[in-house]
Design an enzyme around this catalytic site. Sequence first.
Site, PDB file in Angstrom:
ATOM      1  N   LYS A 157       0.854  -1.186   0.000  1.00 48.87           N
ATOM      2  CA  LYS A 157       0.000   0.000   0.000  1.00 48.87           C
ATOM      3  C   LYS A 157       0.890   1.234   0.000  1.00 48.87           C
ATOM      4  O   LYS A 157       1.325   1.736   1.037  1.00 48.87           O
ATOM      5  CB  LYS A 157      -0.907   0.042   1.233  1.00 48.87           C
ATOM      6  CG  LYS A 157      -2.031   1.062   1.046  1.00 48.87           C
ATOM      7  CD  LYS A 157      -2.364   1.857   2.288  1.00 48.87           C
ATOM      8  CE  LYS A 157      -1.483   3.039   2.542  1.00 48.87           C
ATOM      9  NZ  LYS A 157      -1.539   4.132   1.571  1.00 48.87           N
TER      10      LYS A 157
ATOM     11  N   GLU B 256       9.976   1.697  10.348  1.00 44.86           N
ATOM     12  CA  GLU B 256      11.039   2.648   9.965  1.00 44.86           C
ATOM     13  C   GLU B 256      10.416   4.030  10.067  1.00 44.86           C
ATOM     14  O   GLU B 256       9.587   4.401   9.234  1.00 44.86           O
ATOM     15  CB  GLU B 256      11.500   2.387   8.526  1.00 44.86           C
ATOM     16  CG  GLU B 256      11.806   0.933   8.192  1.00 44.86           C
ATOM     17  CD  GLU B 256      13.107   0.436   8.782  1.00 44.86           C
ATOM     18  OE1 GLU B 256      13.894   1.273   9.251  1.00 44.86           O
ATOM     19  OE2 GLU B 256      13.319  -0.770   8.800  1.00 44.86           O
TER      20      GLU B 256
ATOM     21  N   CYS C 129      14.133  10.705   5.759  1.00 47.63           N
ATOM     22  CA  CYS C 129      14.116  10.302   7.170  1.00 47.63           C
ATOM     23  C   CYS C 129      15.486  10.472   7.809  1.00 47.63           C
ATOM     24  O   CYS C 129      15.577  10.798   8.985  1.00 47.63           O
ATOM     25  CB  CYS C 129      13.629   8.865   7.294  1.00 47.63           C
ATOM     26  SG  CYS C 129      14.598   7.710   6.312  1.00 47.63           S
TER      27      CYS C 129
ATOM     28  N   GLU D 272      10.436  16.964  14.105  1.00 50.53           N
ATOM     29  CA  GLU D 272      10.938  16.764  12.742  1.00 50.53           C
ATOM     30  C   GLU D 272      10.273  17.776  11.808  1.00 50.53           C
ATOM     31  O   GLU D 272       9.048  17.867  11.748  1.00 50.53           O
ATOM     32  CB  GLU D 272      10.586  15.335  12.310  1.00 50.53           C
ATOM     33  CG  GLU D 272      11.173  14.913  10.995  1.00 50.53           C
ATOM     34  CD  GLU D 272      10.683  13.519  10.584  1.00 50.53           C
ATOM     35  OE1 GLU D 272       9.494  13.211  10.811  1.00 50.53           O
ATOM     36  OE2 GLU D 272      11.486  12.765  10.018  1.00 50.53           O
TER      37      GLU D 272
HETATM   38  P1  NAD Z   1       2.608   8.733   7.371  1.00 52.33           P
HETATM   39  O1  NAD Z   1       2.821   7.966   8.604  1.00 52.33           O
HETATM   40  O2  NAD Z   1       1.567   9.783   7.361  1.00 52.33           O
HETATM   41  O3  NAD Z   1       2.249   7.775   6.137  1.00 52.33           O
HETATM   42  C1  NAD Z   1       3.059   6.674   5.788  1.00 52.33           C
HETATM   43  C2  NAD Z   1       2.181   5.583   5.182  1.00 52.33           C
HETATM   44  O4  NAD Z   1       1.270   5.112   6.172  1.00 52.33           O
HETATM   45  C3  NAD Z   1       1.315   6.054   4.003  1.00 52.33           C
HETATM   46  O5  NAD Z   1       1.264   5.038   3.024  1.00 52.33           O
HETATM   47  C4  NAD Z   1      -0.042   6.246   4.652  1.00 52.33           C
HETATM   48  O6  NAD Z   1      -1.115   6.137   3.738  1.00 52.33           O
HETATM   49  C5  NAD Z   1      -0.060   5.106   5.656  1.00 52.33           C
HETATM   50  N1  NAD Z   1      -0.992   5.269   6.771  1.00 52.33           N
HETATM   51  C6  NAD Z   1      -1.524   6.427   7.263  1.00 52.33           C
HETATM   52  N2  NAD Z   1      -2.341   6.144   8.308  1.00 52.33           N
HETATM   53  C7  NAD Z   1      -2.318   4.804   8.491  1.00 52.33           C
HETATM   54  C8  NAD Z   1      -2.931   3.919   9.420  1.00 52.33           C
HETATM   55  N3  NAD Z   1      -3.741   4.362  10.382  1.00 52.33           N
HETATM   56  N4  NAD Z   1      -2.668   2.603   9.329  1.00 52.33           N
HETATM   57  C9  NAD Z   1      -1.805   2.128   8.379  1.00 52.33           C
HETATM   58  N5  NAD Z   1      -1.208   2.920   7.472  1.00 52.33           N
HETATM   59  C10 NAD Z   1      -1.455   4.237   7.520  1.00 52.33           C
HETATM   60  O7  NAD Z   1       4.036   9.307   6.993  1.00 52.33           O
HETATM   61  P2  NAD Z   1       4.363  10.458   5.959  1.00 52.33           P
HETATM   62  O8  NAD Z   1       4.168  11.751   6.632  1.00 52.33           O
HETATM   63  O9  NAD Z   1       3.672  10.208   4.694  1.00 52.33           O
HETATM   64  O10 NAD Z   1       5.917  10.198   5.726  1.00 52.33           O
HETATM   65  C11 NAD Z   1       6.894  10.977   6.315  1.00 52.33           C
HETATM   66  C12 NAD Z   1       7.404  10.325   7.587  1.00 52.33           C
HETATM   67  O11 NAD Z   1       7.988   9.076   7.251  1.00 52.33           O
HETATM   68  C13 NAD Z   1       8.497  11.134   8.240  1.00 52.33           C
HETATM   69  O12 NAD Z   1       8.310  11.139   9.632  1.00 52.33           O
HETATM   70  C14 NAD Z   1       9.752  10.370   7.882  1.00 52.33           C
HETATM   71  O13 NAD Z   1      10.809  10.575   8.775  1.00 52.33           O
HETATM   72  C15 NAD Z   1       9.268   8.968   7.857  1.00 52.33           C
HETATM   73  N6  NAD Z   1      10.128   8.117   7.034  1.00 52.33           N
HETATM   74  C16 NAD Z   1      10.942   7.230   7.668  1.00 52.33           C
HETATM   75  C17 NAD Z   1      11.808   6.439   6.928  1.00 52.33           C
HETATM   76  C18 NAD Z   1      12.746   5.457   7.608  1.00 52.33           C
HETATM   77  O14 NAD Z   1      13.322   4.619   6.925  1.00 52.33           O
HETATM   78  N7  NAD Z   1      12.935   5.526   8.907  1.00 52.33           N
HETATM   79  C19 NAD Z   1      11.841   6.549   5.530  1.00 52.33           C
HETATM   80  C20 NAD Z   1      10.997   7.463   4.931  1.00 52.33           C
HETATM   81  C21 NAD Z   1      10.134   8.247   5.696  1.00 52.33           C
END
Ligand code: NAD
Length: 540
Positions: free
Chosen positions: A204, A277, A311, A409
């Site tokens: 997803k 992650e 990230c 962040e």
């Molecule tokens: P997010 O948590 O809003 O979304 C990430 C994913 O989760 C999306 O596909 C979203 O549709 C899904 N999602 C949202 N609500 C959900 C739920 N209740 N249940 C299951 N899935 C759900 O994150 P974002 O804001 O889109 O991404 C940025 C964040 O991701 C930043 O905090 C960044 O640091 C982190 N990130 C971490 C890494 C790593 O490897 N540590 C890599 C990339 C991004």
Amino acid sequence: MSASSPSPSGGPLVEGPRDPEHEPGATYALEPEYVASLTRRLVATSGEESPVFSPLDGAPLAHVPQSSDGDVAEAFARARRAQQAWSRTSLDQRAAMMLRLHDLVLDRQDEITDLIVLESGKARKHAFDETLHVAMTARYYARTAHRHLDTRRHPGVVPGLTRVDVNRVPKGVVGIISPWNYPFTMALCDGLPALVAGNAVVAKPDAQTMLSALLGAQLLEEAGFPAELWQVVAGPGSRVGTGIVERADYVCFTGSTATGRLVAHGCAERLIGCSLELGGKNPMLVLRDADLERAAEGAVRATFSNAGQLCVSVERLFVADQVYDRFVERFVARTEAMTLGATLGWDNDMGSLISQAQLDAVVHHVEEAVAKGARVLTGGRARPDLGPYMFEPTILEGVTPDMACFQDETFGPVVSLYRFHDEADAVARANEGEYGLNAAIYSQDGARARAIARHVKAGTVNINEAFGATFASIDAPMGGMRQSGVGRRQGAEGILRYTETQSVATQRLMPIAPVLGLSDERFAKVMTANLRLLKKLGRA
Ligand code: NAD
């Protein structure tokens, strides 16, 4: 900072004007047949569609069919059927497909990078990093499949009589929930070891960047993987993401710490494993013996790659008192020399933020900090003249704990500078807060920097490099301590998480029980003597 003049990339998929600077007001578009060739990979029969916008111009790029709850269930049913057959293929067959994927990704890099730039707005060189990362991950797990997954012999309870084999059995169907910031590699790279280990995947991707993820699914199919083995569903995380957590045998989640907590809760209810992650507020330390040119060059990449939407990006920069002024002068000069642009070409050092929401969050962090007394050394402004969500690379001084950007962040091109007097103090300040993802240390004394790294609470530490040294070393595990994550991607941990261990013991000649009329009491004495002997022999 100047706007670039974009150069056409020559990729095959864009129709209409490729260079909006030459035709003011023109928007980018994709050929409908091309979009249809990607979205056919979706399980999505709800009849609803959701637009994907290009941050290059803010205009809709495509409309993506959305998945219903029934579609998510159907995706899992298909994946489960496919996994049954897949688990019986040999490691060599799986590895051969991975190597074909490696070649395909390199051969099709123009198309892949075009699509990533169109969907995410990032600079082309940062989109290219994604193709490299997928190719490297595919090759790594192809070449190391036997090392990680072959059945291993272990010592048995009675040496010579008990043979123990430990198998690595696939979990079944792995759910991959991925974010928008690295839309191609984050959607693909965690799933590759899952396939090599004999699992199927239901993915997803984030709704904002579905097309890059669907291109990944298409390339897997072209590389020879059975089409049904990698299912893709589309829709809001709160519904479709939850549907994944409710059905998967293991979940790999990449995204924010807040959502990661919800995913972990859902997995705990079902007693299934997950790796998370998550976010970071990553520090970089410039020690007094650092090569300052090298540190300033690294700081630009550490803080402004993908406009800070990374990230492992650095948002806190601690610089030794003795070199502070000289470092800052170099860092500001290099930042001001950057070329900004929201275009497809190679010319941009930094591209766009992904959306208005992301731009609003970055503007809020900077404006709030400035209102409370922070100083802007360079940047600090949105650049609508260059693209709807463009924001300048920004260096702040005088950031204090009452400001949001001190510990939260930002996920944008904003970094705060701090002086330090002694290194122990710098490490303590770098360790403040709840995250622990990545850190960078610049020093000409590698041994001393490595010793300091042991005290830094971060899952990866890069010495004299921004983040790429750890991230691109695929044999090394990568992930976060504290609120930055649970588990690791890459290396052995990145594939073993998708397996169950199964111990199979074969007992030869005699049982593990009294034999030949031995009483239980006598057997206890024999066993006691046996244990003492094994200890003397140095056995484990
Ligand atoms: P997010 O948590 O809003 O979304 C990430 C994913 O989760 C999306 O596909 C979203 O549709 C899904 N999602 C949202 N609500 C959900 C739920 N209740 N249940 C299951 N899935 C759900 O994150 P974002 O804001 O889109 O991404 C940025 C964040 O991701 C930043 O905090 C960044 O640091 C982190 N990130 C971490 C890494 C790593 O490897 N540590 C890599 C990339 C991004």
